[in-house]
Design a protein around this motif. Structure first.
Motif, PDB file in Angstrom:
ATOM      1  N   ARG A  89       0.829  -1.209   0.000  1.00  0.00           N
ATOM      2  CA  ARG A  89       0.000   0.000   0.000  1.00  0.00           C
ATOM      3  C   ARG A  89       0.857   1.250   0.000  1.00  0.00           C
ATOM      4  N   VAL A 118     -15.784  -3.113   4.192  1.00  0.00           N
ATOM      5  CA  VAL A 118     -15.164  -2.432   3.049  1.00  0.00           C
ATOM      6  C   VAL A 118     -16.158  -2.379   1.894  1.00  0.00           C
ATOM      7  N   SER A 171     -14.688   3.367   5.716  1.00  0.00           N
ATOM      8  CA  SER A 171     -13.269   3.712   5.719  1.00  0.00           C
ATOM      9  C   SER A 171     -12.570   2.954   6.844  1.00  0.00           C
ATOM     10  N   ASN A 172     -11.228   3.001   6.876  1.00  0.00           N
ATOM     11  CA  ASN A 172     -10.507   2.365   7.986  1.00  0.00           C
ATOM     12  C   ASN A 172     -10.933   2.957   9.318  1.00  0.00           C
ATOM     13  N   GLU A 174      -6.267  -0.948   9.545  1.00  0.00           N
ATOM     14  CA  GLU A 174      -5.447  -0.809   8.336  1.00  0.00           C
ATOM     15  C   GLU A 174      -4.677  -2.103   8.050  1.00  0.00           C
ATOM     16  N   VAL A 212      -7.053  -4.681   6.563  1.00  0.00           N
ATOM     17  CA  VAL A 212      -7.375  -4.383   5.164  1.00  0.00           C
ATOM     18  C   VAL A 212      -6.189  -4.727   4.264  1.00  0.00           C
ATOM     19  N   LEU A 241      -6.164  -7.400   1.084  1.00  0.00           N
ATOM     20  CA  LEU A 241      -5.670  -7.087  -0.257  1.00  0.00           C
ATOM     21  C   LEU A 241      -4.622  -8.111  -0.689  1.00  0.00           C
ATOM     22  N   SER A 258      -6.539  -2.477  -4.473  1.00  0.00           N
ATOM     23  CA  SER A 258      -7.418  -1.380  -4.046  1.00  0.00           C
ATOM     24  C   SER A 258      -8.627  -1.922  -3.301  1.00  0.00           C
ATOM     25  N   ARG A 259      -9.203  -1.079  -2.472  1.00  0.00           N
ATOM     26  CA  ARG A 259     -10.412  -1.416  -1.728  1.00  0.00           C
ATOM     27  C   ARG A 259     -11.589  -1.615  -2.689  1.00  0.00           C
ATOM     28  N   VAL A 319     -11.850  -5.129  -3.690  1.00  0.00           N
ATOM     29  CA  VAL A 319     -12.427  -5.947  -2.619  1.00  0.00           C
ATOM     30  C   VAL A 319     -13.941  -5.808  -2.623  1.00  0.00           C
TER      31      VAL A 319
END
Length: 771
Positions: free
Chosen positions: A25, A721, A726-727, A742, A745, A749, A756-757, A760
């Motif tokens: 990331r 997600v 958001s986180n 974070e 997530v 990934l 990217s989110r 997901v």
């Protein structure tokens, strides 16, 4: 300065001698920022890997800069030099006197400058990059610094520690998905070639990486110790991290040869006020907010300076900042906290600061006890759960410091004497029993703690464990003339009678206790007693049950106590079901499952999901009912409890389960029950509301598709997600640190092969639909 006329790559970047691990990331984000801006600063605590990340990005970007990618280490020279001089020497430029002169020599060049370790020359670096950005068109700068440059046009990326596994995820296959573990594994195998993370050592590796907060340099130092120690021995000795974690490399800068030296470098960059605050903040084991820091850390010396010193420590990457609703909280890595603690001990202030820390949390515990039944229930749940480490630290201090035992007893009683207790029932018992053993003298605090411990046992249906505590509490309250605790004994004796299904006796006792609480204006205990009274009435078929249930709900609505309303809906639903209106009962209980975030109160959830299972069985929805019983059992376990072995709930459960086994058959019941038991709390809520769980399963209960590669927690987060969380939102919803969210997530990934989110969310929606 050399040019790129020959087409050769130009610059002075060192060759990477070890593999680069993780940071997918961060790599993508730095490259993106360099594409939209000309100055990108990587900030973070010393040893977090800023330089390694910058060099990796710079190496990948070399072909985009025909005039070179140049590393300028601003901390390499023993004799201090100006950044202008160091850059000029690196580029082979002579007669350069000032930033403007350097910029003039670089006009027309297309190059990337990596300015490493800017923090000790922060003002000079800010002036230099300011002129370079203004007076050149194609010079880009990638800086590393423990604090911001604050130059115009600066884009900032905070480099976090590497993701670490949760302590309960310690299987060899799972932990190797975390970059911190992979880093340790690779560096350790370089020292001891036969080393590999396996089932036998996965727990120790996890514990070690967890204690080192995923800090890359600390992990690499720990790996070097594999020459003489096993990973289990290193993990056991990590409390002596400053003696343990060091390097004997002849080429490492002095500040990077020991973890202590690395942190000491940061300490000497701080102002006097920042150093003082750093030391005092070391009493916090977890997070704190500004108000708490001001109360605990200010003894008059830092008056009006705590805010500025806090901001300074955030800018210098000593404190990590995380948002939690409307409150900003601060967290310190363990190595920084231990360094600060050493400084606090040296100052002679440790006991004074710890007592202010104790006083703040004692007052907070009492306030929570007084305000739990009101509109702030959600906030109190968040606050108490989010600061669990602080409650534990204060209790440890009180129970181990001579003369503080009574305070520890008072705090334990306050923390676990109401339904918003933030931890599992087992944790509550352990703390209360330690506190009771530490201060056995007769006191009002002891009576209250005995009552609280009995209350926790009765909440999980364990009458035999509660009985002697209630008897001791009654005798002590009579001796002290403590009418509040005498009423409490009557209340809990009434609750015990409910569990024994002696409903007429329960009704009489609970009515007496309720009258006392109403007379003294104790709204919280009035409501809990009223709920227990309504429960007795419902299960004995008393005509007064409907009015009592309505009064329970009205009390919650009037007080704004939406979390308590779940229990009111539960008992109202049972009353409707027993009166023959299953549809209305289902609707009312499902209202208790509507909060948009995963609740902390798994006991309340377990009651609701269990009751919906009974109703579904009555409606001949047998497999669905079996799933709900399995989900409820998992919720009981997650709260540190089990389905009560006695009482009306246990009998209703047994009757329901027996009927389902007979109707479905043993194998079909077991399969459906197991499916329910694998659901996360949020998935259990969805299923109890008759929605499909977030993760699809095959007929034999095996997870399929996206969910098959994720852990239970990761499936929960992947769904959030997909719903656009958001986180920060995920951290708030699941009551975890934003950095933990974070990390989860990032692992999702990695496992799914995405970058990217959005990918997901798309994959989740494609397989399981939008929720």
């Amino acid at each position: 300065m050399r040019t790129a006329a020959t087409g050769r790559l130009v610059g002075n970047l060192p060759t990477e001698l070890t593999s680069f691990i993780g940071r997918e990331r961060e790599l993508a984000e730095v490259k993106r920022l360099l594409g939209v801006g000309r100055l990108v600063t990587l900030t973070g605590v010393g040893g977090v890997g800023k330089t390694r990340l910058a060099l990796h990005v710079a190496t990948d970007a070399r072909r985009a800069f025909p005039d070179g990618v140049w590393l300028v280490d601003l901390a390499a020279s023993e004799a201090p030099k100006s950044p202008v001089r160091l850059v000029a020497e690196t580029l082979g430029l002579r007669n350069v006197q000032d930033p403007a002169g350097l910029a003039g020599r670089l006009a027309g060049k297309r190059m990337l400058l990596v300015l490493d370790n800017c923090e000790h020359l922060i003002d000079e670096c800010a002036a230099l990059v300011g002129d370079l950005l203004c007076l050149t068109a194609d010079v880009r700068i990638l800086a590393t610094s423990r604090q911001l440059l604050r130059a115009n046009g600066e884009f900032v990326l905070e480099v976090p520690p590497l993701p670490v596994p949760e302590l309960d995820e310690a299987s060899a296959d799972t932990v190797l998905l975390y970059a911190a573990v992979r880093l340790f594994s690779e560096r350790a195998s370089a020292v001891v070639p036969e080393f590999a993370v396996c089932a036998a050592n996965a727990a120790a590796v996890t514990r070690l990486c967890h204690r080192l907060d995923g800090l890359p340099l600390a992990i690499e130092f720990a790996a070097l110790r594999m020459r003489a120690l096993s990973v289990e021995q290193i993990a056991d000795r990590v409390d002596q991290m400053f003696q343990l974690l060091r390097s004997d490399s002849p080429v490492a800068p002095p500040r990077q040869k020991t973890l202590y030296g690395l942190i000491d470098w940061s300490y000497h960059l701080c102002s006097v006020e920042e150093r003082t605050l750093w030391a005092r903040l070391s009493v916090f084991s977890g997070v704190c907010d500004l108000e708490t820091a001001e109360q605990v850390c200010d003894d008059g010396i830092l008056t009006d300076a705590v805010l500025d010193a806090t901001a300074g420590l955030v800018e210098k990457s000593i404190l990590g900042r995380e948002a939690n609703g409307s409150r900003t909280r601060y967290r310190m890595l363990e190595a920084l906290r231990r360094y600060g603690h050493d400084r606090l001990v040296e100052s002679g202030e440790e006991q004074a600061v710890r007592r202010r820390h104790r006083d703040w949390y004692r007052n907070l515990a009492e306030q929570a006890g007084a305000e739990w039944f009101g509109p702030g229930q959600g906030e109190w749940l968040d606050r108490m759960a989010g600061e669990e480490a602080e409650w534990a630290a204060v209790l440890e201090f009180c129970l181990n410091e001579p003369g503080e035992e009574r305070t520890g007893l008072e705090m334990a009683a306050a923390l676990w004497s109401h339904p918003l207790s933030f931890s599992s029932l087992g944790d509550g018992h352990r703390w209360l029993q330690r506190a009771l053993a530490a201060d056995p003298s007769p006191s009002a605090a002891r009576a209250r703690a005995l009552w609280a411990d009995a209350w926790l046992y009765l909440r999980s249906g364990d009458l035999p464990a509660a009985a002697p505590l209630l008897e001791e509490c009654r005798a002590l309250a009579e001796r002290l003339g403590d009418q509040a605790q005498l009423a409490g004994v009557i209340q809990l004796t009434g609750l015990a009678a409910v569990l024994e299904e002696d409903f007429p006796r329960a009704y009489a006792l609970l009515s007496r206790a309720l009258a006392h609480y109403r007379a003294t204006g104790d709204h919280g205990r009035s409501w809990t007693t009223l709920l227990q009274l309504a429960t007795a009435a419902v299960f004995m078929g008393d005509a007064r049950s409907t009015a009592l249930c309505r009064e329970c709900d009205e009390m919650c609505e009037s007080a704004g106590a939406r979390w308590s309303r779940r229990e009111a809906h539960w008992i109202t639903g049972l009353d409707l079901w027993r009166r023959g209106d299953a549809r209305a009962a289902t609707s009312v209980i499902r209202q208790a499952l509507r909060p948009p975030r995963v609740p902390v109160d798994h006991l309340g959830l377990a009651h609701c999901v269990e009751a919906l299972g009974w109703i579904a069985a009555d409606q001949d929805r047998h497999e669905y009912a079996a799933e709900l019983l399995g989900a409820a059992e998992a919720l009981w376990r997650s709260a540190g409890a089990s389905l009560p072995k006695i009482g009306p709930v246990a009998h209703a459960h047994t009757d329901c389960e027996t009927g389902l086994r007979r109707t479905l058959g043993q194998d079909a019941f077991a399969a459906a029950h197991a499916r329910g038991g694998r659901l996360t709390p949020e998935q259990a809520i969805a299923r109890a509301r008759d929605e499909e769980p977030a993760a699809s399963e095959t007929a034999d209960g095996a997870l399929t598709g996206v969910a098959a590669v994720l852990t239970r927690r990761e499936r929960e987060i992947a769904e959030l997600v997909a719903r656009g969380f958001s986180n920060k939102d995920i951290a708030s919803a699941l009551v975890i640190a934003q950095r933990t969210a974070e990390g989860h997530v990032g692992r999702i990934l990695y496992k799914m092969g995405f970058t990217s989110r959005t990918q997901v969310a798309a994959a989740w929606a494609a397989q399981y639909g939008s929720r």
